[in-house]
Design a protein around this motif. Sequence first.
Motif, PDB file in Angstrom:
ATOM      1  N   VAL A 184       7.672  -2.608   9.083  1.00 32.70           N
ATOM      2  CA  VAL A 184       7.030  -1.804   8.036  1.00 32.70           C
ATOM      3  C   VAL A 184       7.679  -0.423   7.952  1.00 32.70           C
ATOM      4  O   VAL A 184       7.878   0.240   8.976  1.00 32.70           O
ATOM      5  N   VAL A 185       8.014   0.004   6.748  1.00 29.45           N
ATOM      6  CA  VAL A 185       8.428   1.385   6.498  1.00 29.45           C
ATOM      7  C   VAL A 185       7.218   2.205   6.084  1.00 29.45           C
ATOM      8  O   VAL A 185       6.927   3.244   6.663  1.00 29.45           O
ATOM      9  N   TYR A 186       6.521   1.750   5.049  1.00 24.82           N
ATOM     10  CA  TYR A 186       5.278   2.422   4.663  1.00 24.82           C
ATOM     11  C   TYR A 186       4.333   1.448   3.990  1.00 24.82           C
ATOM     12  O   TYR A 186       4.742   0.368   3.540  1.00 24.82           O
ATOM     13  N   LEU A 187       3.070   1.861   3.937  1.00 28.50           N
ATOM     14  CA  LEU A 187       2.039   1.148   3.195  1.00 28.50           C
ATOM     15  C   LEU A 187       1.364   2.149   2.273  1.00 28.50           C
ATOM     16  O   LEU A 187       0.997   3.251   2.701  1.00 28.50           O
ATOM     17  N   SER A 188       1.195   1.753   1.023  1.00 26.96           N
ATOM     18  CA  SER A 188       0.551   2.640   0.063  1.00 26.96           C
ATOM     19  C   SER A 188      -0.513   1.867  -0.686  1.00 26.96           C
ATOM     20  O   SER A 188      -0.220   0.854  -1.331  1.00 26.96           O
ATOM     21  N   PRO A 189      -1.777   2.333  -0.585  1.00 27.78           N
ATOM     22  CA  PRO A 189      -2.825   1.679  -1.366  1.00 27.78           C
ATOM     23  C   PRO A 189      -2.557   1.917  -2.852  1.00 27.78           C
ATOM     24  O   PRO A 189      -2.077   2.981  -3.241  1.00 27.78           O
ATOM     25  N   SER A 190      -2.854   0.940  -3.661  1.00 28.11           N
ATOM     26  CA  SER A 190      -2.649   1.110  -5.107  1.00 28.11           C
ATOM     27  C   SER A 190      -3.594   2.191  -5.611  1.00 28.11           C
ATOM     28  O   SER A 190      -4.774   2.234  -5.242  1.00 28.11           O
ATOM     29  N   SER A 191      -3.075   3.048  -6.448  1.00 27.49           N
ATOM     30  CA  SER A 191      -3.854   4.219  -6.849  1.00 27.49           C
ATOM     31  C   SER A 191      -4.876   3.877  -7.910  1.00 27.49           C
ATOM     32  O   SER A 191      -5.837   4.620  -8.126  1.00 27.49           O
ATOM     33  N   VAL A 192      -4.698   2.763  -8.610  1.00 28.42           N
ATOM     34  CA  VAL A 192      -5.634   2.449  -9.697  1.00 28.42           C
ATOM     35  C   VAL A 192      -6.776   1.574  -9.166  1.00 28.42           C
ATOM     36  O   VAL A 192      -6.518   0.614  -8.451  1.00 28.42           O
ATOM     37  N   LEU A 220      -8.685  -1.802   3.374  1.00 26.52           N
ATOM     38  CA  LEU A 220      -9.058  -3.208   3.562  1.00 26.52           C
ATOM     39  C   LEU A 220      -9.658  -3.767   2.280  1.00 26.52           C
ATOM     40  O   LEU A 220     -10.488  -3.123   1.626  1.00 26.52           O
ATOM     41  N   ASN A 221      -9.202  -4.968   1.926  1.00 28.53           N
ATOM     42  CA  ASN A 221      -9.672  -5.649   0.718  1.00 28.53           C
ATOM     43  C   ASN A 221      -9.224  -4.957  -0.571  1.00 28.53           C
ATOM     44  O   ASN A 221      -9.728  -5.285  -1.651  1.00 28.53           O
ATOM     45  N   GLN A 222      -8.295  -4.039  -0.444  1.00 27.03           N
ATOM     46  CA  GLN A 222      -7.728  -3.347  -1.612  1.00 27.03           C
ATOM     47  C   GLN A 222      -6.279  -3.795  -1.796  1.00 27.03           C
ATOM     48  O   GLN A 222      -5.636  -4.287  -0.871  1.00 27.03           O
ATOM     49  N   ASN A 223      -5.779  -3.550  -2.995  1.00 26.63           N
ATOM     50  CA  ASN A 223      -4.375  -3.833  -3.254  1.00 26.63           C
ATOM     51  C   ASN A 223      -3.498  -2.779  -2.607  1.00 26.63           C
ATOM     52  O   ASN A 223      -3.809  -1.586  -2.672  1.00 26.63           O
ATOM     53  N   VAL A 224      -2.431  -3.227  -1.987  1.00 24.84           N
ATOM     54  CA  VAL A 224      -1.511  -2.304  -1.321  1.00 24.84           C
ATOM     55  C   VAL A 224      -0.074  -2.716  -1.647  1.00 24.84           C
ATOM     56  O   VAL A 224       0.203  -3.868  -1.988  1.00 24.84           O
ATOM     57  N   LEU A 225       0.798  -1.720  -1.505  1.00 22.83           N
ATOM     58  CA  LEU A 225       2.241  -1.944  -1.575  1.00 22.83           C
ATOM     59  C   LEU A 225       2.784  -1.681  -0.177  1.00 22.83           C
ATOM     60  O   LEU A 225       2.533  -0.620   0.397  1.00 22.83           O
ATOM     61  N   VAL A 226       3.525  -2.642   0.388  1.00 27.07           N
ATOM     62  CA  VAL A 226       4.115  -2.456   1.715  1.00 27.07           C
ATOM     63  C   VAL A 226       5.629  -2.535   1.576  1.00 27.07           C
ATOM     64  O   VAL A 226       6.161  -3.549   1.106  1.00 27.07           O
TER      65      VAL A 226
END
Lengths: 76, 76, 76, 76, 76, 76, 76
Positions: D68-76, D14-20
């Motif tokens: 949705v296939v996947y959600l990945s929080p940005s690692s940086v 939450l409140n983080q950058n994500v790739l969906v």
Amino acid sequence: MVERRPFDVLNNALNQNVLVKLKGDTEIRGTLASFDVHMNLVIENGEELHGGEFKRKLGTVLLRGDTVVYLSPSSV
Amino acid sequence: MVERRPFDVLNNALNQNVLVKLKGDTEIRGTLASFDVHMNLVIENGEELHGGEFKRKLGTVLLRGDTVVYLSPSSV
Amino acid sequence: MVERRPFDVLNNALNQNVLVKLKGDTEIRGTLASFDVHMNLVIENGEELHGGEFKRKLGTVLLRGDTVVYLSPSSV
Amino acid sequence: MVERRPFDVLNNALNQNVLVKLKGDTEIRGTLASFDVHMNLVIENGEELHGGEFKRKLGTVLLRGDTVVYLSPSSV
Amino acid sequence: MVERRPFDVLNNALNQNVLVKLKGDTEIRGTLASFDVHMNLVIENGEELHGGEFKRKLGTVLLRGDTVVYLSPSSV
Amino acid sequence: MVERRPFDVLNNALNQNVLVKLKGDTEIRGTLASFDVHMNLVIENGEELHGGEFKRKLGTVLLRGDTVVYLSPSSV
Amino acid sequence: MVERRPFDVLNNALNQNVLVKLKGDTEIRGTLASFDVHMNLVIENGEELHGGEFKRKLGTVLLRGDTVVYLSPSSV
């Protein structure tokens, strides 16, 4: 033959030859051995056809109901 | 062999070699190790085939039931 | 290893490397961190592959269960 | 970071950058603002990508969970 | 003819000729013999058409409801 | 604007211009008039776009929720 | 016209001309005669269009709800 409900066709077709068309241009021919309320089907002496052409013998095969398009008992 | 319900095929096929056709032209061959009511399947010593050609060895593989088109126990 | 139920494969694979094949020719490799009854999966140190080729690193990735075709624990 | 359940990834993001990644080669990048049990997601400052290329800015966007296939929080 | 509910069309079409369009450019023509709440249909004297062209005679055919796009009673 | 739940985006967007992306490269632009828990949507003064190009005016349109990919309120 | 819920559009459109877009580039035009909670629809004096071109007259047609993309009452 009077069918009151669609699944009567399955009951009447037990131990008879049937043609089952599946989603994605695959067909299975063989003897209907059992079925359940989800339309999962067991075919004995099954043969797989693609585009109407024989592909391979399968023997016993359990077909998942949600891949079935239609089932037709052989008319002869 | 008389099957009363489709899932009897799965019970009878435990620890036997099976062919599982999945949606999208993928097949898995191997030994059926377990299954559940959703038709989720575990295959041991699994091999993946595409278009009938060997693609790779998978070892243990958990197949999601809703991707299954059919399961056929090996006839030999 | 004897699995009584398919989800035992998921339990046994926790903190292990797994290969997850998704619908539509995408695969994710990485460490299985968690799962639930819908087969939603969390993979750590995930990598995405298309057609068997490395596409990108994903780090942590939450996979929606209904997009899963199969999960296979790495055999080595 | 230890996740006990897959949805913990959503809480942590939450409140983080994500790739969906969505079904059909569309991706959305942005800040995860909210989610529910169906995996419906709200992304703020969203950008749409097709085939990895920037397509357009979306601002706030409500994504339907079943796409949705996947959600990945940005690692940086 | 006043239909209060969509399934009244099915009731009115019993023992009548119908056209059933299925997902994936397949059509079945024949006599509606029975139906259920899932829109599973039994067609007697069924014929299969692809792209509007006659493909083959099917006789009795059980159509799975979730493959139905529409059903239209023959107007003549 | 703080959204606690995804559907708050729908509440906030009532009587506002929105972009709705549907499965299969179709988009609808217009004013959100109503919605329900299935994400069925009513758009007023709707326009249909294909591949980003204007296709036609629709006026009032009821969109079935399960065809929705995303909804984005217009940022201006 | 104020709609409080999406299905009010269906109520308001009864006995009116509507355009129904179905999954897979098929459209049906005609008079909405009835509907149910699954969005199954009955259209009278129906015409089928493909790619925007007239294909054939259907008369009465029962459309299965899960194939509907949208319904739009004719604006004139």
